[in-house]
Design a protein around this motif. Sequence first.
Motif, PDB file in Angstrom:
ATOM      1  N   ASP A 114      12.057   3.626  -5.946  1.00  0.00           N
ATOM      2  CA  ASP A 114      10.950   3.012  -6.691  1.00  0.00           C
ATOM      3  C   ASP A 114      10.429   1.775  -5.968  1.00  0.00           C
ATOM      4  OD1 ASP A 114      11.046   4.929  -8.661  1.00  0.00           O
ATOM      5  OD2 ASP A 114      12.331   3.750  -9.991  1.00  0.00           O
ATOM      6  N   ALA A 115      11.343   0.965  -5.476  1.00  0.00           N
ATOM      7  CA  ALA A 115      10.938  -0.252  -4.764  1.00  0.00           C
ATOM      8  C   ALA A 115      10.200   0.107  -3.479  1.00  0.00           C
ATOM      9  CB  ALA A 115      12.160  -1.112  -4.451  1.00  0.00           C
ATOM     10  N   TYR A 116      10.656   1.137  -2.797  1.00  0.00           N
ATOM     11  CA  TYR A 116       9.993   1.557  -1.560  1.00  0.00           C
ATOM     12  C   TYR A 116       8.574   2.041  -1.853  1.00  0.00           C
ATOM     13  CZ  TYR A 116       8.924   4.010   2.765  1.00  0.00           C
ATOM     14  OH  TYR A 116       8.310   4.432   3.925  1.00  0.00           O
ATOM     15  N   LYS A 117       8.423   2.837  -2.905  1.00  0.00           N
ATOM     16  CA  LYS A 117       7.089   3.338  -3.256  1.00  0.00           C
ATOM     17  C   LYS A 117       6.165   2.188  -3.657  1.00  0.00           C
ATOM     18  CE  LYS A 117       4.645   6.785  -6.016  1.00  0.00           C
ATOM     19  NZ  LYS A 117       3.479   5.892  -6.184  1.00  0.00           N
ATOM     20  N   HIS A 118       6.687   1.250  -4.413  1.00  0.00           N
ATOM     21  CA  HIS A 118       5.887   0.081  -4.811  1.00  0.00           C
ATOM     22  C   HIS A 118       5.422  -0.681  -3.572  1.00  0.00           C
ATOM     23  CE1 HIS A 118       4.586  -3.519  -6.918  1.00  0.00           C
ATOM     24  NE2 HIS A 118       5.405  -4.233  -6.166  1.00  0.00           N
ATOM     25  N   HIS A 119       6.333  -0.856  -2.615  1.00  0.00           N
ATOM     26  CA  HIS A 119       6.003  -1.582  -1.386  1.00  0.00           C
ATOM     27  C   HIS A 119       4.922  -0.847  -0.599  1.00  0.00           C
ATOM     28  CE1 HIS A 119       6.584  -3.818   2.363  1.00  0.00           C
ATOM     29  NE2 HIS A 119       6.617  -2.646   2.972  1.00  0.00           N
ATOM     30  N   THR A 120       5.093   0.445  -0.387  1.00  0.00           N
ATOM     31  CA  THR A 120       4.120   1.195   0.414  1.00  0.00           C
ATOM     32  C   THR A 120       2.761   1.267  -0.273  1.00  0.00           C
ATOM     33  OG1 THR A 120       4.986   3.282  -0.506  1.00  0.00           O
ATOM     34  CG2 THR A 120       5.848   2.567   1.633  1.00  0.00           C
ATOM     35  N   ASP A 121       2.760   1.391  -1.596  1.00  0.00           N
ATOM     36  CA  ASP A 121       1.493   1.411  -2.340  1.00  0.00           C
ATOM     37  C   ASP A 121       0.759   0.083  -2.187  1.00  0.00           C
ATOM     38  OD1 ASP A 121       2.004   3.977  -3.192  1.00  0.00           O
ATOM     39  OD2 ASP A 121       2.600   3.416  -5.219  1.00  0.00           O
ATOM     40  N   LEU A 122       1.507  -1.003  -2.266  1.00  0.00           N
ATOM     41  CA  LEU A 122       0.912  -2.335  -2.143  1.00  0.00           C
ATOM     42  C   LEU A 122       0.317  -2.521  -0.748  1.00  0.00           C
ATOM     43  CD1 LEU A 122       0.533  -5.144  -3.519  1.00  0.00           C
ATOM     44  CD2 LEU A 122       2.709  -5.806  -2.468  1.00  0.00           C
ATOM     45  N   VAL A 123       1.072  -2.152   0.269  1.00  0.00           N
ATOM     46  CA  VAL A 123       0.607  -2.314   1.650  1.00  0.00           C
ATOM     47  C   VAL A 123      -0.638  -1.476   1.896  1.00  0.00           C
ATOM     48  CG1 VAL A 123       1.180  -1.866   4.064  1.00  0.00           C
ATOM     49  CG2 VAL A 123       2.873  -2.939   2.563  1.00  0.00           C
ATOM     50  N   GLU A 124      -0.640  -0.258   1.403  1.00  0.00           N
ATOM     51  CA  GLU A 124      -1.756   0.657   1.639  1.00  0.00           C
ATOM     52  C   GLU A 124      -3.075   0.128   1.070  1.00  0.00           C
ATOM     53  OE1 GLU A 124      -3.728   3.705   3.247  1.00  0.00           O
ATOM     54  OE2 GLU A 124      -1.619   3.214   3.582  1.00  0.00           O
ATOM     55  N   LYS A 125      -3.018  -0.676   0.032  1.00  0.00           N
ATOM     56  CA  LYS A 125      -4.227  -1.160  -0.641  1.00  0.00           C
ATOM     57  C   LYS A 125      -4.858  -2.365   0.043  1.00  0.00           C
ATOM     58  CE  LYS A 125      -2.682   0.306  -5.228  1.00  0.00           C
ATOM     59  NZ  LYS A 125      -2.110  -0.153  -6.515  1.00  0.00           N
ATOM     60  N   HIS A 126      -4.160  -2.962   1.017  1.00  0.00           N
ATOM     61  CA  HIS A 126      -4.651  -4.220   1.582  1.00  0.00           C
ATOM     62  C   HIS A 126      -4.634  -4.189   3.106  1.00  0.00           C
ATOM     63  CE1 HIS A 126      -4.658  -6.158  -2.356  1.00  0.00           C
ATOM     64  NE2 HIS A 126      -3.525  -5.524  -2.575  1.00  0.00           N
ATOM     65  N   LEU A 127      -5.795  -4.381   3.697  1.00  0.00           N
ATOM     66  CA  LEU A 127      -5.931  -4.363   5.146  1.00  0.00           C
ATOM     67  C   LEU A 127      -5.035  -5.404   5.811  1.00  0.00           C
ATOM     68  CD1 LEU A 127      -7.376  -3.248   7.647  1.00  0.00           C
ATOM     69  CD2 LEU A 127      -9.191  -4.940   7.257  1.00  0.00           C
ATOM     70  N   GLU A 128      -4.974  -6.588   5.229  1.00  0.00           N
ATOM     71  CA  GLU A 128      -4.149  -7.669   5.781  1.00  0.00           C
ATOM     72  C   GLU A 128      -2.682  -7.245   5.867  1.00  0.00           C
ATOM     73  OE1 GLU A 128      -2.710 -12.202   4.539  1.00  0.00           O
ATOM     74  OE2 GLU A 128      -4.206 -11.139   3.325  1.00  0.00           O
ATOM     75  N   LEU A 129      -2.213  -6.550   4.840  1.00  0.00           N
ATOM     76  CA  LEU A 129      -0.821  -6.113   4.821  1.00  0.00           C
ATOM     77  C   LEU A 129      -0.592  -4.959   5.790  1.00  0.00           C
ATOM     78  CD1 LEU A 129      -0.005  -6.257   0.997  1.00  0.00           C
ATOM     79  CD2 LEU A 129       0.423  -7.984   2.757  1.00  0.00           C
ATOM     80  N   ARG A 130      -1.570  -4.090   5.925  1.00  0.00           N
ATOM     81  CA  ARG A 130      -1.435  -2.988   6.886  1.00  0.00           C
ATOM     82  C   ARG A 130      -1.364  -3.525   8.312  1.00  0.00           C
ATOM     83  NH1 ARG A 130      -5.522  -0.488   3.762  1.00  0.00           N
ATOM     84  NH2 ARG A 130      -6.991  -0.463   5.532  1.00  0.00           N
TER      85      ARG A 130
END
Length: 199
Positions: A114-130
């Motif tokens: 669950d934590a991994y999915k939350h992390h990847t979802d968050l990163v995917e939504k933000h160019l800065e994080l990608r």
Amino acid sequence: MTPEQAPDSLIQRKQLRARQRIIDAADELFALHGYDAVSVSDIAARAEVGRTTFFRYFGDKTEVVFAKEQALFDTIALAGADDTVGAARDHREAIEQLRPIVLRLFAQVTEDLDAYKHHTDLVEKHLELRAREALKTQQLASNLTEVLRSRGTAQTIAVFAAQIALACYETARRRARTAADLVSESGAAFDEVLTLGSG
């Protein structure tokens, strides 16, 4: 433990707890309000620490998102410290040496799906994080190169093998239907690489 060691140990435990409170606070706030709407001050307040304490552990709020990446670097460093493995004689052997390390990384990051999915979802939504993730991924490749170099592997072989290992890592991330498939997909990618040219 000697009396001299006890204070250091207590301080270290307090530091680790403060760092974890910041990570937990950031996770909660990002989930509630989104990454862009949350400030460093918000995270510090939620964690019940001052801004100075926040910046003692993290350069900015982006770094909090990738706080768990340090554990991956530690895993790679541990592999590099294993003096029972010698220099890779060729590219194939170097790739085979990196395979268990990459599989271990995926096993580590997916311990909490669950934590991994939350992390990847968050990163995917933000160019800065990608963009930050891309830099961290290249750092993984550099560290894998150093593992091989520390074992006496030639630089050219080490660089090549680390980039191939990184390609297997990225392939697994794109092929996996769920986070639970990452280890098996990574293993499959290495299998494919290692059978190239053998037919």
